[in-house]
Motif scaffolding. Structure first.
Motif, PDB file in Angstrom:
ATOM      1  N   ALA A  60       0.972  -1.175  -0.172  1.00  0.00           N
ATOM      2  CA  ALA A  60      -0.273  -0.020   0.040  1.00  0.00           C
ATOM      3  C   ALA A  60       0.817   1.197   0.019  1.00  0.00           C
ATOM      4  CB  ALA A  60      -1.119   0.207   1.363  1.00  0.00           C
ATOM      5  N   PRO A  61       0.488   2.493  -0.912  1.00  0.00           N
ATOM      6  CA  PRO A  61       1.141   3.330  -0.897  1.00  0.00           C
ATOM      7  C   PRO A  61       1.198   4.217   0.573  1.00  0.00           C
ATOM      8  CG  PRO A  61      -0.078   3.411  -2.974  1.00  0.00           C
ATOM      9  CD  PRO A  61      -0.468   2.244  -1.885  1.00  0.00           C
ATOM     10  N   ALA A  62       2.122   4.952   0.785  1.00  0.00           N
ATOM     11  CA  ALA A  62       2.226   5.562   2.310  1.00  0.00           C
ATOM     12  C   ALA A  62       1.072   6.553   2.203  1.00  0.00           C
ATOM     13  CB  ALA A  62       3.399   6.531   2.396  1.00  0.00           C
ATOM     14  N   ARG A  63       0.154   6.328   3.547  1.00  0.00           N
ATOM     15  CA  ARG A  63      -0.865   7.219   3.599  1.00  0.00           C
ATOM     16  C   ARG A  63      -0.102   8.708   4.244  1.00  0.00           C
ATOM     17  NH1 ARG A  63      -5.078   4.969   7.499  1.00  0.00           N
ATOM     18  NH2 ARG A  63      -6.275   6.369   6.318  1.00  0.00           N
ATOM     19  N   VAL A  64      -0.607   9.831   3.583  1.00  0.00           N
ATOM     20  CA  VAL A  64      -0.247  11.032   3.819  1.00  0.00           C
ATOM     21  C   VAL A  64      -1.159  12.048   4.012  1.00  0.00           C
ATOM     22  CG1 VAL A  64       1.381  12.987   3.088  1.00  0.00           C
ATOM     23  CG2 VAL A  64       1.903  10.307   2.469  1.00  0.00           C
ATOM     24  N   VAL A  65      -1.055  12.755   5.258  1.00  0.00           N
ATOM     25  CA  VAL A  65      -2.025  13.974   5.526  1.00  0.00           C
ATOM     26  C   VAL A  65      -1.170  15.184   5.560  1.00  0.00           C
ATOM     27  CG1 VAL A  65      -3.801  12.510   6.677  1.00  0.00           C
ATOM     28  CG2 VAL A  65      -1.928  13.534   8.027  1.00  0.00           C
ATOM     29  N   GLY A  88       0.404  10.128  14.228  1.00  0.00           N
ATOM     30  CA  GLY A  88       0.603   9.407  12.954  1.00  0.00           C
ATOM     31  C   GLY A  88       1.398   8.337  12.794  1.00  0.00           C
ATOM     32  N   ALA A  89       2.379   8.345  13.535  1.00  0.00           N
ATOM     33  CA  ALA A  89       3.308   7.191  13.591  1.00  0.00           C
ATOM     34  C   ALA A  89       2.641   6.072  14.027  1.00  0.00           C
ATOM     35  CB  ALA A  89       4.529   7.444  14.625  1.00  0.00           C
ATOM     36  N   GLU A  90       1.976   6.208  15.233  1.00  0.00           N
ATOM     37  CA  GLU A  90       1.202   4.873  15.749  1.00  0.00           C
ATOM     38  C   GLU A  90       0.028   4.396  14.587  1.00  0.00           C
ATOM     39  OE1 GLU A  90      -0.835   6.486  19.049  1.00  0.00           O
ATOM     40  OE2 GLU A  90       1.075   6.759  20.131  1.00  0.00           O
ATOM     41  N   ALA A  91      -0.552   5.270  13.871  1.00  0.00           N
ATOM     42  CA  ALA A  91      -1.524   4.720  12.741  1.00  0.00           C
ATOM     43  C   ALA A  91      -0.889   4.246  11.439  1.00  0.00           C
ATOM     44  CB  ALA A  91      -2.477   5.771  12.537  1.00  0.00           C
ATOM     45  N   GLY A  92       0.505   4.624  11.317  1.00  0.00           N
ATOM     46  CA  GLY A  92       1.109   4.322  10.112  1.00  0.00           C
ATOM     47  C   GLY A  92       1.121   5.526   8.998  1.00  0.00           C
ATOM     48  N   VAL A  93       0.805   6.643   9.319  1.00  0.00           N
ATOM     49  CA  VAL A  93       0.255   7.679   8.550  1.00  0.00           C
ATOM     50  C   VAL A  93       1.624   8.582   8.547  1.00  0.00           C
ATOM     51  CG1 VAL A  93      -1.237   9.648   8.132  1.00  0.00           C
ATOM     52  CG2 VAL A  93      -2.077   7.358   8.931  1.00  0.00           C
ATOM     53  N   ASP A  94       1.913   9.250   7.400  1.00  0.00           N
ATOM     54  CA  ASP A  94       2.845  10.349   7.125  1.00  0.00           C
ATOM     55  C   ASP A  94       2.217  11.720   7.496  1.00  0.00           C
ATOM     56  OD1 ASP A  94       4.753   8.380   6.907  1.00  0.00           O
ATOM     57  OD2 ASP A  94       4.789   8.520   4.643  1.00  0.00           O
ATOM     58  N   VAL A  95       2.741  12.656   8.090  1.00  0.00           N
ATOM     59  CA  VAL A  95       2.387  13.809   8.200  1.00  0.00           C
ATOM     60  C   VAL A  95       3.414  14.785   7.528  1.00  0.00           C
ATOM     61  CG1 VAL A  95       1.886  15.663   9.771  1.00  0.00           C
ATOM     62  CG2 VAL A  95       1.325  13.336  10.482  1.00  0.00           C
ATOM     63  N   GLY A 123      -1.875  12.719  -3.474  1.00  0.00           N
ATOM     64  CA  GLY A 123      -2.064  11.570  -2.892  1.00  0.00           C
ATOM     65  C   GLY A 123      -2.166  11.947  -1.102  1.00  0.00           C
ATOM     66  N   ARG A 124      -2.510  13.155  -0.916  1.00  0.00           N
ATOM     67  CA  ARG A 124      -2.990  13.486   0.398  1.00  0.00           C
ATOM     68  C   ARG A 124      -4.439  13.015   0.459  1.00  0.00           C
ATOM     69  NH1 ARG A 124       1.735  14.633  -0.099  1.00  0.00           N
ATOM     70  NH2 ARG A 124       2.571  16.890   0.627  1.00  0.00           N
ATOM     71  N   ARG A 306      -3.224  14.830  18.985  1.00  0.00           N
ATOM     72  CA  ARG A 306      -3.514  13.327  18.902  1.00  0.00           C
ATOM     73  C   ARG A 306      -4.962  13.021  18.451  1.00  0.00           C
ATOM     74  NH1 ARG A 306      -0.717  12.996  23.762  1.00  0.00           N
ATOM     75  NH2 ARG A 306       1.573  12.452  23.405  1.00  0.00           N
ATOM     76  N   VAL A 307      -5.699  13.817  19.191  1.00  0.00           N
ATOM     77  CA  VAL A 307      -7.184  13.702  18.710  1.00  0.00           C
ATOM     78  C   VAL A 307      -7.668  14.114  17.531  1.00  0.00           C
ATOM     79  CG1 VAL A 307      -9.346  14.252  19.425  1.00  0.00           C
ATOM     80  CG2 VAL A 307      -8.079  13.726  21.260  1.00  0.00           C
ATOM     81  N   ALA A 308      -6.924  15.238  17.106  1.00  0.00           N
ATOM     82  CA  ALA A 308      -7.302  15.742  15.792  1.00  0.00           C
ATOM     83  C   ALA A 308      -6.909  14.589  14.669  1.00  0.00           C
ATOM     84  CB  ALA A 308      -6.465  17.126  15.572  1.00  0.00           C
ATOM     85  N   LEU A 309      -5.625  14.146  14.568  1.00  0.00           N
ATOM     86  CA  LEU A 309      -5.066  13.203  13.745  1.00  0.00           C
ATOM     87  C   LEU A 309      -5.999  11.890  13.833  1.00  0.00           C
ATOM     88  CD1 LEU A 309      -3.486  10.298  13.088  1.00  0.00           C
ATOM     89  CD2 LEU A 309      -3.098  12.606  11.656  1.00  0.00           C
ATOM     90  N   ARG A 310      -6.448  11.516  14.844  1.00  0.00           N
ATOM     91  CA  ARG A 310      -7.191  10.123  14.905  1.00  0.00           C
ATOM     92  C   ARG A 310      -8.664  10.560  14.600  1.00  0.00           C
ATOM     93  NH1 ARG A 310      -5.351   9.028  20.998  1.00  0.00           N
ATOM     94  NH2 ARG A 310      -3.274   8.135  20.407  1.00  0.00           N
ATOM     95  N   THR A 311      -8.897  11.828  14.779  1.00  0.00           N
ATOM     96  CA  THR A 311     -10.567  12.014  14.135  1.00  0.00           C
ATOM     97  C   THR A 311     -10.502  12.240  12.707  1.00  0.00           C
ATOM     98  OG1 THR A 311     -10.967  13.028  16.203  1.00  0.00           O
ATOM     99  CG2 THR A 311     -12.281  14.069  14.195  1.00  0.00           C
TER     100      THR A 311
END
Length: 344
Positions: A60-65, A88-95, A123-124, A306-311
């Motif tokens: 899977a391509p890297a997830r990016v926000v 983001g690191a916990e969820a495997g998402v690049d910021v 890809g965002r 953290r809440v913002a990223l998870r939301t």
């Protein structure tokens, strides 16, 4: 699809109306996709007869926000950044972190559609915007591009459906003002943030409510507004001290503002807290290392990040949120910048 043409995952994503990363997540059995989206992608995979190339592992391509700030150098921003990137690191998402080009002027984000399409084409999957002014056109542009959006401490909310993360600013304003009232202060200045900032208005509302509860008549001359910056705090502090009847205490709407107020007090040959008490808001690292250490309202900045990223990830997955607006609890941290009113 043309006969004999091997289907690609990009073709599957386009037919299913999703991004390439989302189609890849479905293919790889990732769980952070809504049931409806997963079913739609799987249907197109079957219809196209998509088969991964033999001998190749489908990755899977890297997830990016994107994480967008109006000010990247403040302790406030750095603590939010830590929370977002850790989640983001916990969820495997690049910021990807960026700064608004017009942040110095506090203008609205620009341009609308170009910016949204650029993020989408790169890809965002979504973006988090911090303490910035958003226009309705920009919010609608993000929605058209299929970009999830979460704002932290927004200066405005163009529409109620915009998801926001903040703190209990009104209660924080009450706690700060009640602390000063409890020390005998009755002329309490308010060095606020931008007039249009909802968080600043909420802190001002708490300040006024606490005065009203103590039967203290508010003086409009004691209420000033500026940016959440040291230099604005210095300017507001100087104006408050120049009044014919200056305050004995100041509640500043940010730590940076409070430090500016404290410098204005020093420049007048006065002392904190012997001559004037000062309370800030945020509890950044600056508060504990100031001289004297700053009494302030703590908002949990890392937790807000953290809440913002998870939301944001929940929105990307198509989940329905219980509330579009989340407020985390604040609490007063008493240090050395406040004391009983002189002669009280």
């Amino acid at each position: 699809m043309a006969a004999g043409k091997r289907p690609t995952l990009a073709m599957v994503a386009d037919a299913a109306g999703v991004s390439l990363p989302t189609a890849s997540k479905v293919l790889n059995g990732r769980g952070d996709v809504s049931a409806e989206t997963r079913a739609r992608v799987e249907k197109v995979l079957r219809e196209f007869g998509y088969v991964p190339q033999m001998g190749r592992r489908v990755v899977a391509p890297a997830r990016v926000v994107d994480l967008v700030f109006d000010d990247l150098v403040s302790p406030y921003s750095l603590e939010l950044l830590r929370g977002v990137t850790e989640a983001g690191a916990e969820a495997g998402v690049d910021v990807v972190v960026s700064r608004l080009p017009d942040a110095e002027h506090r203008g609205p984000l620009t341009p609308e559609n170009t910016w949204a399409q650029r993020l989408k084409s790169s890809g965002r999957e979504g973006l988090i915007v911090v303490t910035s002014e958003l226009s309705l056109a920009q919010v609608e542009g993000f929605a058209r591009a299929g970009l999830a959006l979460v704002v932290i401490d927004p200066l405005n909310l163009p529409r109620v459906e915009v998801t926001s993360v903040g703190a209990t600013n009104w209660l924080g304003g009450v706690a700060a003002t009640e602390h000063l009232l409890g020390l005998g202060h009755r002329r309490i200045g308010f060095a606020g943030g931008p007039v249009q900032a909802s968080c600043s208005q909420a802190r001002l509302g708490g300040y006024r409510a606490a005065l009203d509860s103590a039967s203290v008549r508010p003086d409009p001359e004691l209420v000033l507004h500026g940016a959440f910056h040291y230099r604005d705090g210095l300017e507001m502090g100087s104006r408050l001290l120049a009044l014919p009847d200056p305050p004995t205490a100041v509640f500043a709407a940010s730590d940076a503002t409070a430090l500016g107020v404290m410098e204005a007090i020093r420049r007048q040959g006065l002392r904190v807290p012997e001559d004037l008490s000062v309370v800030g808001f945020d509890d950044t690292v600056m508060a504990s290392v100031a001289t004297p250490a700053l009494t302030t309202v703590r908002q949990p900045l890392e937790d807000m990040g953290r809440v913002a990223l998870r939301t944001l990830l929940r929105l990307i997955a198509g989940e329905t949120l219980d509330s579009h607006h989340v407020e985390l609890a604040t609490n007063l941290v008493v240090r050395g910048s406040t004391a009983h009113v002189r002669g009280g």
